[in-house]
Scaffold this active site. Structure first.
Site, PDB file in Angstrom:
ATOM      1  N   GLU A 191       0.850  -1.202   0.000  1.00 39.47           N
ATOM      2  CA  GLU A 191       0.000   0.000   0.000  1.00 39.47           C
ATOM      3  C   GLU A 191       0.878   1.241   0.000  1.00 39.47           C
ATOM      4  OE1 GLU A 191      -2.701   0.459   3.309  1.00 39.47           O
ATOM      5  OE2 GLU A 191      -3.444   2.398   2.560  1.00 39.47           O
ATOM      6  N   ASN A 224      -4.411   4.862  -2.127  1.00 39.21           N
ATOM      7  CA  ASN A 224      -5.545   5.535  -1.466  1.00 39.21           C
ATOM      8  C   ASN A 224      -6.096   6.678  -2.314  1.00 39.21           C
ATOM      9  OD1 ASN A 224      -5.609   4.334   1.371  1.00 39.21           O
ATOM     10  ND2 ASN A 224      -3.446   4.854   1.093  1.00 39.21           N
ATOM     11  N   GLU A 263      -8.080   2.189  -2.834  1.00 37.01           N
ATOM     12  CA  GLU A 263      -8.773   2.181  -1.546  1.00 37.01           C
ATOM     13  C   GLU A 263      -9.556   3.481  -1.383  1.00 37.01           C
ATOM     14  OE1 GLU A 263      -6.152   1.369   1.699  1.00 37.01           O
ATOM     15  OE2 GLU A 263      -5.274  -0.402   0.744  1.00 37.01           O
ATOM     16  N   ASP A 282     -11.912   1.173   2.553  1.00 34.24           N
ATOM     17  CA  ASP A 282     -10.879   1.351   3.576  1.00 34.24           C
ATOM     18  C   ASP A 282     -11.499   1.698   4.935  1.00 34.24           C
ATOM     19  OD1 ASP A 282      -8.366   1.517   4.579  1.00 34.24           O
ATOM     20  OD2 ASP A 282      -7.761   3.303   3.467  1.00 34.24           O
ATOM     21  N   GLU A 292      -6.372  -4.473   9.201  1.00 37.16           N
ATOM     22  CA  GLU A 292      -5.333  -3.454   9.332  1.00 37.16           C
ATOM     23  C   GLU A 292      -4.792  -3.399  10.755  1.00 37.16           C
ATOM     24  OE1 GLU A 292      -7.687   0.072   8.255  1.00 37.16           O
ATOM     25  OE2 GLU A 292      -6.480   0.102   6.434  1.00 37.16           O
TER      26      GLU A 292
HETATM   27  P1  C2E Z   1      -4.822   4.222   5.934  1.00 35.40           P
HETATM   28  O1  C2E Z   1      -5.095   4.143   4.488  1.00 35.40           O
HETATM   29  O2  C2E Z   1      -5.762   3.495   6.838  1.00 35.40           O
HETATM   30  O3  C2E Z   1      -3.351   3.757   6.138  1.00 35.40           O
HETATM   31  C1  C2E Z   1      -2.945   2.999   7.197  1.00 35.40           C
HETATM   32  C2  C2E Z   1      -2.331   3.842   8.228  1.00 35.40           C
HETATM   33  O4  C2E Z   1      -2.120   3.063   9.379  1.00 35.40           O
HETATM   34  C3  C2E Z   1      -0.995   4.389   7.831  1.00 35.40           C
HETATM   35  O5  C2E Z   1      -0.802   5.623   8.498  1.00 35.40           O
HETATM   36  C4  C2E Z   1      -0.037   3.362   8.415  1.00 35.40           C
HETATM   37  O6  C2E Z   1       1.255   3.863   8.638  1.00 35.40           O
HETATM   38  C5  C2E Z   1      -0.737   3.049   9.709  1.00 35.40           C
HETATM   39  N1  C2E Z   1      -0.435   1.705  10.184  1.00 35.40           N
HETATM   40  C6  C2E Z   1      -0.107   0.599   9.465  1.00 35.40           C
HETATM   41  N2  C2E Z   1       0.106  -0.447  10.263  1.00 35.40           N
HETATM   42  C7  C2E Z   1      -0.096  -0.026  11.534  1.00 35.40           C
HETATM   43  C8  C2E Z   1      -0.027  -0.654  12.791  1.00 35.40           C
HETATM   44  O7  C2E Z   1       0.251  -1.840  12.931  1.00 35.40           O
HETATM   45  N3  C2E Z   1      -0.286   0.085  13.871  1.00 35.40           N
HETATM   46  C9  C2E Z   1      -0.587   1.397  13.745  1.00 35.40           C
HETATM   47  N4  C2E Z   1      -0.821   2.088  14.871  1.00 35.40           N
HETATM   48  N5  C2E Z   1      -0.667   2.051  12.578  1.00 35.40           N
HETATM   49  C10 C2E Z   1      -0.431   1.326  11.469  1.00 35.40           C
HETATM   50  P2  C2E Z   1      -0.344   6.861   7.711  1.00 35.40           P
HETATM   51  O8  C2E Z   1       0.714   6.502   6.736  1.00 35.40           O
HETATM   52  O9  C2E Z   1      -0.069   7.892   8.727  1.00 35.40           O
HETATM   53  O10 C2E Z   1      -1.615   7.253   6.875  1.00 35.40           O
HETATM   54  C11 C2E Z   1      -2.708   7.766   7.471  1.00 35.40           C
HETATM   55  C12 C2E Z   1      -3.841   7.897   6.516  1.00 35.40           C
HETATM   56  O11 C2E Z   1      -3.582   8.908   5.564  1.00 35.40           O
HETATM   57  C13 C2E Z   1      -4.073   6.636   5.680  1.00 35.40           C
HETATM   58  O12 C2E Z   1      -4.792   5.744   6.394  1.00 35.40           O
HETATM   59  C14 C2E Z   1      -4.807   7.173   4.509  1.00 35.40           C
HETATM   60  O13 C2E Z   1      -6.190   7.304   4.802  1.00 35.40           O
HETATM   61  C15 C2E Z   1      -4.231   8.552   4.372  1.00 35.40           C
HETATM   62  N6  C2E Z   1      -3.259   8.529   3.283  1.00 35.40           N
HETATM   63  C16 C2E Z   1      -1.961   8.160   3.324  1.00 35.40           C
HETATM   64  N7  C2E Z   1      -1.416   8.281   2.104  1.00 35.40           N
HETATM   65  C17 C2E Z   1      -2.374   8.726   1.274  1.00 35.40           C
HETATM   66  C18 C2E Z   1      -2.425   9.041  -0.123  1.00 35.40           C
HETATM   67  O14 C2E Z   1      -1.456   8.908  -0.871  1.00 35.40           O
HETATM   68  N8  C2E Z   1      -3.610   9.487  -0.611  1.00 35.40           N
HETATM   69  C19 C2E Z   1      -4.711   9.628   0.182  1.00 35.40           C
HETATM   70  N9  C2E Z   1      -5.815  10.047  -0.374  1.00 35.40           N
HETATM   71  N10 C2E Z   1      -4.699   9.317   1.482  1.00 35.40           N
HETATM   72  C20 C2E Z   1      -3.559   8.882   2.030  1.00 35.40           C
HETATM   73 CA    CA Z   2      -7.158   1.948   6.499  1.00 34.24          CA
HETATM   74 CA    CA Z   3      -5.602   2.813   3.065  1.00 37.20          CA
END
Ligand code: C2E
Ligand code: CA
Ligand code: CA
Length: 637
Positions: free
Chosen positions: A420, A475, A506, A536, A593
């Protein structure tokens, strides 16, 4: 004027009568003053020729009556008069006018015999002048004016015609004709006066209607946005005297699906009932309004404390939780409330509203269904938010943004199923910023579309280097679902050389819910391209199974919130199990997740979960670290 006696008075007639009385009470005293002056003059000129009874006593008595009437009418001026009293006053005037006219005429004509031709001319002048003044001063009260004219003019004309003196005959004829003309004028004037008053009443009614329309929400009959802000301004101005108040912004969660699934009529019904429930729960001292759509607002006045306001807001949330009955089905919604107290911030309605709105945003994110009151921490967060927003607006997307990749792993084999893409931003001014902070800000403008374009192009280039069986999950935001943005996305995929079947896009439930038809179109387009679509953060928002059924999906990603407690809490386990079963029944792939521990992994595997993602398997990685860190797991199973 016809004076109805009935109890049920037409309000227009009552208002017209009041206008007549008002005009009349201004002019009748003038009439009595004219009469008094003229009578004194006539009495004075006859003092030496006529008997005292006629020259002094009679005019004195008549003048006394005039003086009394002046006092009575003067006291009525500027005093509100009820309908019955107004009718009585006019009736008295209608009777008294002709009687007094006849009395003055009788007195004047009695003097006629005593004087020489000059004095007689004075008598005739007095009579004629009085009639003209009477009509003139009573133009608004037609019956009274007509009564006086009829009481005086025929008798006076007859008197003059029967004197046997050609000049007097001429005067009599002249007087009769002038009076007839005056009477006609009286009719014309009183008609146009009536029309004018009715016109004014109609204008007032229309402007009242306009005021109501401009300030009331036509659906719920609650005050509207405009009225809310006017009231907020008033409350701020009166803060010194009326004390602190608390403002709340209320936003419904789960209203949009009702509109989408059951239609606008059902949606309207829910909004009306929401308005009624909110008003009832908030009590009489609260000012509830509908700002538009599914957004409501409230002002708690009367030195209410933060705790009291939070308590009432809790009650309002609770009131909305009971199901809403809609043609045979019952729908559930909930509400988030953001509150702010007047002593928290500035003197501007805009600032207060923005802060309540910020607290609401926080309530939606952190404490769904519970009210949140704006605090000092929010203040700090807003500053940070503004700084991020500033930095984001001037960011160089190509240079400052990058991607990390987090594997989605088949827990049975330990192999990477897909990666992802997760956005990363290091701002030269704000430092490293989490996507959880900058994505929502970017989503407020079309910046998100540029970001998606740049990042997707890069992700596709990176994925081209991975083994063919490893997929790419990407995403998308709500704004990426517009037809124009979709064209760009599809173009990028086609031009990348990456097999679209390796891609999963997603989208969150909230993004899909913002515009169901748009989301459905976009997702169908992506699937037509050959890519997969995942829902998602399932379960994190306002989950609706109907959405899962109606949206064209291939995969569901179950939010990490569900498995946090899975080791200790059997309910979490049951819920997760039922979601996994749901996916199986709907033939959708299921990804869990946020798996962080081995015991979580084992429990989940026991529940039948196969695809997992989380720190246990890998943190998000830089593209160049993927082969190094994932090594064998990347190879084909
Ligand atoms: P998401 O799509 O639900 O992505 C998963 C988030 O959970 C990611 O945070 C990831 O680093 C974190 N995560 C993964 N495994 C674990 C775990 O075991 N424990 C915990 N506590 N966290 C975990 P991140 O990278 O901070 O992203 C946050 C949100 O930002 C994402 O949630 C997604 O909704 C959004 N996002 C990130 N990149 C993009 C992008 O390129 N485009 C868009 N539209 N949204 C994005
Ligand atoms: Ca998610
Ligand atoms: Ca996601």
């Amino acid at each position: 004027m016809h004076l109805p006696r009935s109890e049920a008075v037409d309000p227009t007639e009552a208002a017209y009568l009041r206008a007549v009385i008002e005009a009349y009470s201004r002019q009748v005293p003038v009439l009595y003053v004219i009469l008094t002056i003229s009578a004194v003059a006539l009495a004075a000129s006859h003092l030496r020729v006529a008997p005292l009874a006629l020259a002094v006593a009679a005019p004195a008595a008549l003048i006394a009556i005039c003086a009394l009437r002046i006092v009575i009418w003067a006291r009525r001026r500027n005093r509100p008069m009820d309908y019955a009293t107004a009718c009585k006053a006019l009736r008295t005037a209608n009777i008294l006018g002709p009687l007094l006219g006849a009395a003055f005429l009788g007195w004047a004509l009695a003097l006629f015999q005593y004087g020489d031709p000059f004095l007689q001319a004075h008598v005739i002048f007095f009579c004629g002048f009085t009639v003209v003044s009477c009509i003139f001063c009573q133009l608004h009260a037609r019956t009274a004016a007509l009564g006086v004219t009829l009481a005086v003019v025929p008798a006076l004309t007859l008197f003059l015609l029967t004197r046997g003196e050609p000049t007097l005959v001429a005067i009599g004829v002249n007087l009769a004709l002038v009076s007839a003309a005056m009477v006609r004028m009286l009719f014309v004037h009183s008609r146009s006066f009536r029309e004018m008053i009715l016109g004014q009443l109609e204008t007032k009614r229309l402007s009242d209607d306009n005021y109501r329309l401009a300030n009331l929400d036509s659906l719920t009959a609650l005050p509207n946005r405009r009225r809310f802000f006017a009231r907020l301004d008033e409350s701020i101005e009166a803060k010194g005297s009326r004390g602190r108040f608390v403002v709340g912004v209320i936003d419904l969660d789960g209203f949009k699906p009702i509109n989408d699934l059951y239609g606008h009529i059902a949606g309207d019904k829910v909004l009306i009932e929401v308005g009624a429930r909110l008003a009832e729960a908030a009590g009489d001292d609260a000012f509830i309004s509908r700002l538009g759509g599914d957004e409501f607002a409230v002002i708690f006045a009367g030195r209410v404390s933060d705790a009291e306001a939070l308590g009432i807001a809790e009650r309002m949330c609770a009131a909305l939780q009971a199901p809403f009955a809609l043609q045979g089905v019952s729908a559930k919604i909930s509400a988030s409330v953001g509150l702010v107290s007047s002593d928290q911030c500035g003197d501007s309605a805009k600032v207060l509203y923005e802060r309540a709105d910020y607290a609401l945003y926080f309530a939606k994110g952190a404490r769904r269904g519970r009210p949140v009151i704006f605090s000092a921490e929010h203040e700090t967060a807003i500053r940070r938010f503004n700084a991020i927003e500033q930095a984001l607006m001037s960011a160089d997307i190509d240079r400052e943004f990058s991607l990390n990749y987090q594997p989605i792993v088949d827990a049975y084999t330990g192999k990477v199923s897909s990666l992802e893409a997760l956005a990363r931003w290091t701002s030269p001014t704000a430092g490293p910023v989490s996507p959880a902070d900058f994505i929502p800000i970017a989503e407020r403008s079309d910046l998100i579309n540029r970001l998606t374009q740049t990042l997707l192009r890069r992700a596709l280039a990176d994925a081209a280097a991975w083994p063919d069986h490893v997929g790419l999950s990407f995403n998308l935001s709500a704004r990426d679902l517009s037809p124009e943005a979709m064209l760009g996305i599809i173009g990028l995929v086609r031009g990348s050389g990456v097999d679209p079947r390796r891609l999963v896009f997603e989208i969150t439930e909230t993004a899909a819910m913002r515009d169901f038809a748009l989301a459905e179109g976009a997702l169908n387009a992506l699937r037509a391209l050959g890519a997969g679509v995942a829902l998602d953060d399932f379960g994190a928002g306002h989950s609706s199974l109907t959405y899962v059924r109606l949206l064209p999906l291939d995969e569901i990603k179950i939010d990490r919130g569900f498995i946090l407690d899975i080791e200790r809490d059997p309910t979490s386990r049951d819920i997760t199990k039922s979601m996994v079963d749901l996916c199986r029944n709907l033939k959708l792939a299921c990804v869990i997740e946020g798996v962080e521990t081995e015991s979580q992994r084992d429990i989940l595997a026991g529940l039948g979960c196969r695809l997992m993602q989380g720190y246990l398997f890998s943190h998000p990685l830089k593209a160049e670290d993927i082969p190094l860190r994932l090594g064998d797991a990347l190879l084909a199973a």
